[in-house]
Design an enzyme around this catalytic site. Structure first.
Site, PDB file in Angstrom:
ATOM      1  N   ARG A  86      -0.669  -0.711  -8.638  1.00  0.00           N
ATOM      2  CA  ARG A  86      -2.103  -0.515  -8.372  1.00  0.00           C
ATOM      3  C   ARG A  86      -2.303   1.004  -8.377  1.00  0.00           C
ATOM      4  O   ARG A  86      -1.827   1.692  -7.484  1.00  0.00           O
ATOM      5  CB  ARG A  86      -2.488  -1.068  -7.010  1.00  0.00           C
ATOM      6  CG  ARG A  86      -3.924  -0.716  -6.610  1.00  0.00           C
ATOM      7  CD  ARG A  86      -4.133  -0.740  -5.085  1.00  0.00           C
ATOM      8  NE  ARG A  86      -3.749  -1.993  -4.498  1.00  0.00           N
ATOM      9  CZ  ARG A  86      -3.368  -2.101  -3.214  1.00  0.00           C
ATOM     10  NH1 ARG A  86      -3.320  -1.055  -2.406  1.00  0.00           N
ATOM     11  NH2 ARG A  86      -3.010  -3.270  -2.734  1.00  0.00           N
TER      12      ARG A  86
ATOM     13  N   ASP B  88       0.845  -1.195   0.000  1.00  0.00           N
ATOM     14  CA  ASP B  88       0.000   0.000   0.000  1.00  0.00           C
ATOM     15  C   ASP B  88       0.883   1.248   0.000  1.00  0.00           C
ATOM     16  O   ASP B  88       2.020   1.204   0.485  1.00  0.00           O
ATOM     17  CB  ASP B  88      -0.858   0.056   1.269  1.00  0.00           C
ATOM     18  CG  ASP B  88      -1.996  -0.965   1.261  1.00  0.00           C
ATOM     19  OD1 ASP B  88      -2.220  -1.620   0.227  1.00  0.00           O
ATOM     20  OD2 ASP B  88      -2.666  -1.098   2.307  1.00  0.00           O
TER      21      ASP B  88
HETATM   22  C1  FAD Z   1      -8.309  -1.806  -3.953  1.00  0.00           C
HETATM   23  C2  FAD Z   1      -7.963  -0.445  -3.440  1.00  0.00           C
HETATM   24  C3  FAD Z   1      -6.759  -0.254  -2.783  1.00  0.00           C
HETATM   25  C4  FAD Z   1      -6.420   1.024  -2.332  1.00  0.00           C
HETATM   26  N1  FAD Z   1      -5.160   1.241  -1.818  1.00  0.00           N
HETATM   27  C5  FAD Z   1      -4.798   2.493  -1.480  1.00  0.00           C
HETATM   28  C6  FAD Z   1      -3.451   2.785  -1.072  1.00  0.00           C
HETATM   29  O1  FAD Z   1      -2.586   1.918  -0.980  1.00  0.00           O
HETATM   30  N2  FAD Z   1      -3.155   4.076  -0.744  1.00  0.00           N
HETATM   31  C7  FAD Z   1      -4.081   5.087  -0.842  1.00  0.00           C
HETATM   32  O2  FAD Z   1      -3.740   6.243  -0.578  1.00  0.00           O
HETATM   33  N3  FAD Z   1      -5.348   4.826  -1.235  1.00  0.00           N
HETATM   34  C8  FAD Z   1      -5.727   3.577  -1.549  1.00  0.00           C
HETATM   35  N4  FAD Z   1      -7.012   3.337  -1.961  1.00  0.00           N
HETATM   36  C9  FAD Z   1      -8.052   4.397  -1.796  1.00  0.00           C
HETATM   37  C10 FAD Z   1      -8.094   5.324  -2.965  1.00  0.00           C
HETATM   38  O3  FAD Z   1      -6.938   6.143  -2.981  1.00  0.00           O
HETATM   39  C11 FAD Z   1      -9.348   6.230  -2.898  1.00  0.00           C
HETATM   40  O4  FAD Z   1      -9.271   6.983  -1.712  1.00  0.00           O
HETATM   41  C12 FAD Z   1     -10.665   5.467  -2.920  1.00  0.00           C
HETATM   42  O5  FAD Z   1     -10.607   4.383  -3.810  1.00  0.00           O
HETATM   43  C13 FAD Z   1     -11.814   6.396  -3.372  1.00  0.00           C
HETATM   44  O6  FAD Z   1     -11.579   6.869  -4.664  1.00  0.00           O
HETATM   45  P1  FAD Z   1     -12.355   6.329  -5.986  1.00  0.00           P
HETATM   46  O7  FAD Z   1     -11.357   6.275  -7.088  1.00  0.00           O
HETATM   47  O8  FAD Z   1     -13.041   5.070  -5.692  1.00  0.00           O
HETATM   48  O9  FAD Z   1     -13.317   7.503  -6.415  1.00  0.00           O
HETATM   49  P2  FAD Z   1     -14.485   8.289  -5.670  1.00  0.00           P
HETATM   50  O10 FAD Z   1     -14.719   9.512  -6.466  1.00  0.00           O
HETATM   51  O11 FAD Z   1     -14.189   8.437  -4.219  1.00  0.00           O
HETATM   52  O12 FAD Z   1     -15.699   7.306  -5.850  1.00  0.00           O
HETATM   53  C14 FAD Z   1     -16.368   7.046  -7.053  1.00  0.00           C
HETATM   54  C15 FAD Z   1     -17.712   6.428  -6.733  1.00  0.00           C
HETATM   55  O13 FAD Z   1     -17.518   5.198  -6.032  1.00  0.00           O
HETATM   56  C16 FAD Z   1     -18.410   5.073  -4.946  1.00  0.00           C
HETATM   57  N5  FAD Z   1     -17.644   5.142  -3.684  1.00  0.00           N
HETATM   58  C17 FAD Z   1     -16.369   5.559  -3.536  1.00  0.00           C
HETATM   59  N6  FAD Z   1     -15.960   5.492  -2.270  1.00  0.00           N
HETATM   60  C18 FAD Z   1     -17.007   5.033  -1.581  1.00  0.00           C
HETATM   61  C19 FAD Z   1     -17.201   4.731  -0.218  1.00  0.00           C
HETATM   62  N7  FAD Z   1     -16.230   4.934   0.697  1.00  0.00           N
HETATM   63  N8  FAD Z   1     -18.405   4.257   0.126  1.00  0.00           N
HETATM   64  C20 FAD Z   1     -19.373   4.047  -0.781  1.00  0.00           C
HETATM   65  N9  FAD Z   1     -19.262   4.328  -2.095  1.00  0.00           N
HETATM   66  C21 FAD Z   1     -18.094   4.799  -2.491  1.00  0.00           C
HETATM   67  C22 FAD Z   1     -19.373   6.193  -5.099  1.00  0.00           C
HETATM   68  O14 FAD Z   1     -20.400   5.767  -5.938  1.00  0.00           O
HETATM   69  C23 FAD Z   1     -18.561   7.254  -5.791  1.00  0.00           C
HETATM   70  O15 FAD Z   1     -19.337   8.175  -6.484  1.00  0.00           O
HETATM   71  C24 FAD Z   1      -7.344   2.089  -2.460  1.00  0.00           C
HETATM   72  C25 FAD Z   1      -8.549   1.887  -3.123  1.00  0.00           C
HETATM   73  C26 FAD Z   1      -8.854   0.646  -3.620  1.00  0.00           C
HETATM   74  C27 FAD Z   1     -10.152   0.487  -4.355  1.00  0.00           C
END
Ligand code: FAD
Length: 303
Positions: free
Chosen positions: A180, A130
């Site tokens: 990732r 991560d």
């Molecule tokens: C598999 C995975 C591993 C990750 N690893 C890391 C890492 O190592 N370091 C790091 O900094 N970040 C990590 N993240 C988190 C990432 O950086 C984002 O903060 C997170 O994924 C939200 O961004 P999004 O791209 O989904 O877009 P967003 O704009 O947040 O979401 C898009 C849509 O997805 C849905 N959605 C998103 N989040 C939520 C929620 N919490 N609850 C319900 N619905 C939601 C909603 O419909 C929203 O409109 C990881 C995320 C994933 C999926």
């Protein structure tokens, strides 16, 4: 504003104690966290596998403050890596370097990381790393480079929101890194990170193209339909099949989308956090989506 309060809340030990000791809060956390025990996480992984969805097992816990905490995390991760083949699961593990002592004793962290990488390689379980807040990025990249030279299966999370990321990836191009790509979950100052949703999306798309050209088996960690559609099209344009890359999503978020992508022949992996240290993880998820906070508060007051 809500976001800032939640970021503050994620670092407040007093609030953390109050929330984690509350039995209702513990129950509600199960929407996003598989449970506090390893067998609960393994059951969640098996359930996802039955829908052709892979798993990424993440033992919650970050920023350990002494080496005993780091050693304990290594032991628990070894238990996880051994359990994956025993249960016949399609699962990787994901680790945070701060959990292995990165900010306490770097040499010990390297030894801990190598121990996990060797043990996981021995049982054929891929390891993912991560990415944490920006103060740890340079060191995490260095440690990843070392890890990937010995264990090329290792995957690193890279944050699209950080201004430095395109250059960081350029310097790793010769490695053909396994990445990732995520937006980034940490509140960072404007000098360090893009702040606007559209700017972050634009950089995510740019990096998606970069990864199809220079990366190996890229993974896109997002729930954002716009970015998922973009990756599908970029893959087709780069002549990649749906099996040449994967989508990664978080446990409990957009479950229908997870199944839909898998049904359409895409590789999907779901990140399953488990363990007792669920509080910082949960507050980050609530900061991303205020409706999750409302869901949580309603459950706490029983409405
Ligand atoms: C598999 C995975 C591993 C990750 N690893 C890391 C890492 O190592 N370091 C790091 O900094 N970040 C990590 N993240 C988190 C990432 O950086 C984002 O903060 C997170 O994924 C939200 O961004 P999004 O791209 O989904 O877009 P967003 O704009 O947040 O979401 C898009 C849509 O997805 C849905 N959605 C998103 N989040 C939520 C929620 N919490 N609850 C319900 N619905 C939601 C909603 O419909 C929203 O409109 C990881 C995320 C994933 C999926």
């Amino acid at each position: 504003m809500v976001n800032r309060v939640l970021v503050w809340a994620s670092g407040s030990p007093r609030l953390q104690r109050q929330v984690t000791e509350n039995p209702i809060a513990r129950r509600v956390s199960h929407r996003f966290v598989a449970g506090e025990r390893l067998d609960e996480a393994l059951d969640a992984a098996a359930e996802l596998n039955s829908h052709e969805i892979g798993a990424i097992l993440d033992l919650l816990g970050e920023g350990v403050t002494d080496l005993a905490g780091a050693t304990h995390a290594v032991e628990q991760y070894e238990e996880v890596t051994d359990a994956i083949p025993t249960r016949g699961l399609d699962a990787t593990i994901s680790i945070k370097l701060s959990q292995l002592g990165q900010t306490v004793d770097r040499a010990a962290c390297v030894a801990n990381l190598n121990e996990i990488l060797d043990r996981a390689a021995g049982v054929g379980v891929p390891v993912e790393i991560d990415m944490e807040d920006s103060s740890l990025v340079s060191d995490t990249l260095d440690l990843f480079r070392e890890a990937a030279s010995k264990h090329p299966q290792t995957r690193l999370a890279i944050q699209a929101a950080l201004r430095r990321t395109p250059l960081d990836l350029e310097t790793m191009a010769s490695l053909k890194p396994r990445v990732r790509l995520v937006k980034g979950a940490y509140a960072e100052p404007v000098e360090v990170a893009l702040q606007g949703k559209q700017e972050i999306r634009a950089q995510f798309k740019f990096l998606t193209d970069w990864l199809f050209e220079h990366g190996t088996n890229p993974a896109f960690g997002t729930h954002d339909s716009d970015l998922i559609d973009y990756a599908r099209k970029a893959a087709a344009q780069a002549g990649k099949s749906p099996k040449d890359f994967e989508f990664q999503l978080l446990y409990g978020i957009r479950r229908n989308l997870q199944e839909d992508l898998a049904k359409h022949g895409y590789r999907v992996r779901v990140y399953i956090p488990f363990g007792s240290a669920w509080y910082p993880y949960l507050t980050r998820r609530m900061a991303e989506r205020p409706s999750n906070l409302i869901f949580f508060l309603r459950a706490l007051v029983g409405r």
